[in-house]
Design an enzyme around this catalytic site. Structure first.
Site, mmCIF file in Angstrom:
data_model
loop_
_atom_site.group_PDB
_atom_site.id
_atom_site.type_symbol
_atom_site.label_atom_id
_atom_site.label_comp_id
_atom_site.label_asym_id
_atom_site.label_seq_id
_atom_site.Cartn_x
_atom_site.Cartn_y
_atom_site.Cartn_z
ATOM 1 N N HIS A 120 -1.031 3.819 0.821
ATOM 2 C CA HIS A 120 0.162 3.180 1.384
ATOM 3 C C HIS A 120 1.430 3.993 1.150
ATOM 4 C CE1 HIS A 120 1.735 1.933 -2.601
ATOM 5 N NE2 HIS A 120 0.454 1.841 -2.921
ATOM 6 N N ASP A 121 2.288 4.002 2.150
ATOM 7 C CA ASP A 121 3.637 4.571 2.063
ATOM 8 C C ASP A 121 3.657 6.082 1.845
ATOM 9 O OD1 ASP A 121 5.226 1.981 2.154
ATOM 10 O OD2 ASP A 121 3.988 1.611 0.390
ATOM 11 N N GLY A 138 -0.558 6.135 -3.629
ATOM 12 C CA GLY A 138 0.581 5.601 -2.900
ATOM 13 C C GLY A 138 1.838 6.446 -3.017
#
Length: 256
Positions: A120-121, A138
């Site tokens: 994520h991200d 992440g």
């Protein structure tokens, strides 16, 4: 006109561009936008929140815009943005964002090899090659033209500079500056990526400045002292400014 297998599921609210090929057993969720000239081979899953550009190829088992593997994720409305002309090989997984940034972003013209993972991200640049089984935690940032070999593990929040070559099987919890080779155990600076820079068309004088800059930086016991000396040793150019800016902004420390 796109070619969609009658054994694929495409949510009625999904937006599919022109001249796409969607193979059997693919699953395309709602709130998905796919551009033109994309190829989804069999058994590709495109989850909620995917925003896919043009000319990408997804190989069997790829899973894009997956729900983040983050216990802080509470179902917020986030996206996973994929650029153009990427080759995303078998069983690659790319998560969508969390409330932290709201999006995972992948650029264009990248090759992501089998079973690698982008959490994520993350923000991945353009023209990168990421090897089999490599995992980005992440909010990792990877700049343009990086080559990351197979089975590399990258800690969350790390920054990998452009034009690097990272040895297979490495693991890092610190930033890796641009233009270098990194490897060994524990991971460390192993010289300038001379062959890679030449292949990318860097002029010999620029390569010399990069090489001498790192020689000075890593010859000092304190990196800050090395950076200050290197700044005074050469006339400024974009490549050197990129190096100095990278060190200045590093939050997790830089490999030695």
């Amino acid at each position: 006109m796109s070619e969609i297998s009658n054994m694929a599921f495409v949510h009625p609210e999904a937006k599919i561009g022109k001249n796409c090929v969607i193979g059997p057993f693919c699953y395309i969720d709602r709130n998905v936008e796919i551009g033109d000239n994309n190829v989804l081979m069999n058994s590709v899953t495109i989850h909620y929140g995917a925003r896919i550009g043009n000319g990408n190829t997804f190989f069997p088992g790829a899973s894009i815009s997956t729900q983040p593997q983050d216990l802080k994720f509470k179902g917020e409305d986030t996206v996973c943005i994929i650029g153009d002309n990427n080759s995303i090989r078998e069983n690659v997984t790319i998560s969508r964002g969390t409330a932290s940034k709201g999006k995972t972003v992948v650029g264009s013209n990248n090759l992501f090899m089998e079973t690698m993972h982008i959490a994520h991200d993350c923000i991945i640049g353009n023209n990168c090659i990421i090897g089999n089984g490599t995992k980005f935690a992440g909010e990792v940032v990877v700049d343009d033209c990086a080559i990351v070999s197979a089975n590399v593990l990258v800690h969350q929040f790390c920054h990998i500079g452009g034009y690097v070559m990272i040895q297979g099987g490495s693991r890092t919890s610190q930033d890796i500056p641009p233009y270098v080779i990194a490897g060994k155990e524990p991971i460390r600076y192993a010289g300038v990526n001379l062959i890679g820079l030449r292949r990318r068309g860097f002029e010999a004088e620029v390569i010399r400045k990069i090489h001498e800059t790192y020689r000075i930086i890593y010859s000092k016991g304190i990196l800050k002292e090395g950076i200050e000396e290197a700044k005074m040793s050469f006339e400024s150019c974009p490549e050197l400014e990129y190096i100095f800016d990278f060190f200045q902004k590093a939050e997790r420390g830089v490999i030695r």
